[in-house]
Write an enzyme that holds these catalytic residues in place. Structure first.
Site: not given
Lengths: 403, 79
Positions: A304, A325, A330, A154, A293, A390
Site C-alpha cells: 500500500e 483498523k 478488520h 474486503c 487499507h 482478496f
C-alpha cells in the site's frame, strides 16, 4: 449530466458503538475496541465485537430466519436514515450493500445442528444468503428501487458505496442507503482464518494493542464485526432541503490486480488510486488524509505504501495516513463502509484519527502516519479511503468537504 | 398439559406471543406467522415432541390442526 452526491446520514453498529460522534471521538482518542476471544475451543485470538441489542430493532417473531449480519445491517440503515433527518425514504431509493460472508452464524448453526442431531434448521438458506441483509433493509424501509449486494471480500462495501454514488450521479436514483455488514465471529470461521495464518498474534501485554498497522512489529489482522450504512443523496436536493451535509462523495476508482488471489499488487492499487483521483477531478496535493487499507499483515502494508508513493510522488509527505483498523479491527465486507464513514467524519470535524500501536514504523512503509491521538486538520479539504480485497479488486473512495 | 397448551407455550417461548391471545381455531397468520416463521415453528415442534412431520402433510394453519397432527404422530411412541 453528472450530478453531485452528498452524504447526509451515517448509521453505525460498530465495535465502538452506534453513535457516530462517540465512535469518532473514541477513534480520535486512540481507544482500541479489540479484546480477547473468550469463548469456544479456538486457539488464542483477539477480535473486535460490536455490542448489539437485537430486541431494540426486532420482535422475536421478526427474528425468524434473520442472521446477525442482517440484524446489524437493518439497524445501521435505520440509524443512517434517522441521522439524515428523513422519516420516510422515497420508495424509488436504492439499497447497495456489501458483505464478505453473509450469514455466518446461520451456517455455523447448520453444521453444529447437523452433526449433533442430523437436522438442519429450515431457514438456514434465507438466513445465510449474502443478499439477505440488503433485502431486509429494503423490506423494513419499503424501498422498491435497485436493491443490490456486492461480495468482493474486503472491498465489498467500498464498491457498494461507489456503485450507489454512480447511480445517483447519473440520475438513475435520487437517494440510496449504501454500506456493508459483516458478522462472522464464529468459532469455525475464526479457525479458518487462523489456518490461513493471516491473523495477529494476541499481544501478550495488552490484547487491545494486537493490531499494529505499518509497525515494524506487526503480526497480522484482527477480525471485527459490525455494519455501516451511509445515506447518499443528490447533492442539490439535499442542499435545497437544508440537510446537514457531512461531505461530498467526490468520486471513486476500482481496479483489479489480476495477478494473485490473496497477494496484493501495487500496480493494481495504483490504477484504482489514479482512477479515483481522475473521477473526482482532484490531484494528489488536494488530498490531505488517507484512511489506509492497512490491515497490518507483513505483505500488505508495504505494498500500500508503494502504491501511494507511486501516485503521490513528491506530494507524499503532505498526505496524512492512518489505518483505523488498529482500533476497530478488520470488518471485511463492512470495512470499506465503516472506514468511509470515519473518513467522512474526519473531513466534517477536520480531525484525523491516529494510526495507533505503531511505536516503530516499518521503514518499508514510509508514509506520514498520524502518530498521535487528537490530531486537528484545520486545512483538510479532501480525503480518500482505500479498500483492497482478496481476489485482487481495489476500491478507492474520494470525499470532499461540503461547500 | 394437553397438546394445544404445550404448543401455545412453545409459541410463546419462541416468538414471545402472549399465550392468552392464542386461540385454537384462529389462523396462525393472525398472530403474524408467515411461511418462514411457521417453518421454524414446525422444526421446533418436531424437536419438542420427537416427531417427524411427513413431507406430504396437510397445510397446518391453526393450533388445533397442528395439535391434531402432533397427536396423530405421537401415537406409536405412546403405545
Amino acid at each position: 449530466m453528472k450530478r453531485r452526491v452528498a452524504i447526509t446520514g451515517i448509521g453505525l453498529v460498530s465495535p465502538h458503538g452506534d453513535a457516530p460522534d462517540a465512535v469518532f471521538a473514541a477513534l480520535l482518542g486512540g481507544r482500541s475496541a479489540i479484546t480477547r476471544w473468550g469463548e469456544g475451543e479456538v486457539a488464542p485470538a483477539v477480535v473486535a465485537r460490536a455490542a448489539f441489542d437485537a430486541a431494540r430493532w426486532f420482535s422475536r417473531l421478526q427474528l425468524a430466519g434473520v442472521d446477525r449480519v442482517s440484524q446489524l445491517a437493518v439497524a445501521a440503515a435505520e440509524l443512517a436514515r434517522a441521522d439524515a433527518g428523513i422519516s420516510t425514504l422515497d420508495q424509488a431509493s436504492g439499497v447497495y450493500m456489501g458483505t464478505g460472508m453473509g450469514g455466518a452464524a446461520a451456517m455455523e448453526e447448520a453444521y453444529r445442528s447437523q452433526y449433533a442431531s442430523g437436522r438442519v434448521p429450515p431457514l438456514t438458506i434465507p438466513a445465510f444468503m449474502p443478499n439477505a441483509a440488503a433485502a431486509h433493509i429494503a423490506m423494513r424501509a419499503k424501498l422498491h428501487g435497485p436493491v443490490l449486494t456486492y461480495s468482493i471480500a474486503c472491498a465489498s462495501s467500498a464498491v457498494a458505496l461507489a456503485e450507489a454514488a454512480k447511480a445517483i450521479a447519473c440520475g438513475e436514483i435520487d437517494c440510496a442507503l449504501a454500506g456493508g455488514s459483516e458478522a462472522l465471529l464464529q468459532p469455525n470461521v475464526l479457525r479458518a482464518w487462523q489456518a490461513m495464518q493471516t491473523l495477529a498474534a494476541p499481544a501478550s501485554d495488552d490484547a487491545a494493542r494486537s493490531c499494529r498497522p505499518f509497525s515494524a512489529d506487526r503480526t497480522g489482522l484482527v477480525l471485527g464485526e459490525g455494519a455501516a450504512v451511509l445515506l447518499l443523496e443528490n447533492y442539490d436536493a439535499a442542499a435545497a432541503r437544508g440537510a446537514r451535509i457531512y461531505a461530498e462523495f467526490a468520486g471513486s476508482g476500482v481496479s483489479c490486480d489480476a495477478t494473485h488471489l490473496t497477494k496484493p499488487d501495487a500496480a493494481g492499487q495504483v490504477r484504482a488510486l489514479r482512477a479515483a483521483l481522475r473521477a473526482s477531478g482532484l490531484s494528489p496535493a488536494d488530498i490531505g488524509y488517507c484512511n489506509a487499507h492497512g490491515t497490518a499483515t507483513r505483505i500488505g502494508d508495504p505494498v500500500e505504501y508503494d502504491a501511494l508513493a507511486q501516485v503521490w510522488g513528491e506530494a507524499l509527505p503532505g498526505l496524512a495516513v492512518s489505518s483505523t483498523k488498529a482500533l476497530h479491527g478488520h470488518l471485511l465486507g463492512a470495512a470499506g463502509a465503516l472506514e468511509a464513514a470515519i473518513t467522512v467524519l474526519a473531513l466534517h470535524r477536520r480531525a484525523l484519527p491516529p494510526n495507533m500501536h505503531c511505536d516503530r514504523p516499518d521503514p518499508a512503509c514510509n508514509v506520514a502516519l498520524v502518530r498521535e491521538p487528537g490530531c486537528a486538520a484545520p486545512q483538510l479539504q479532501a480525503a480518500i479511503s482505500n479498500s483492497f480485497a482478496f481476489g485482487g479488486t481495489n476500491a478507492v473512495l474520494v470525499f470532499r468537504r461540503a461547500s | 398439559m394437553n397438546t394445544i397448551e404445550e404448543l401455545k407455550q412453545l409459541i410463546h417461548d419462541k416468538f414471545e406471543i402472549d399465550v392468552a391471545t392464542l386461540k385454537a381455531d384462529a389462523p396462525l397468520a393472525d398472530y403474524g406467522l408467515d411461511s418462514l416463521s411457521l417453518a421454524e415453528l414446525l422444526f421446533t415442534v418436531e424437536d419438542h415432541f420427537s416427531i417427524d412431520f411427513p413431507d406430504n402433510r396437510q397445510d397446518v394453519n391453526t393450533l388445533s390442526g397442528l395439535a391434531a397432527l402432533v397427536d396423530e404422530l405421537r401415537v406409536p411412541s405412546a403405545a
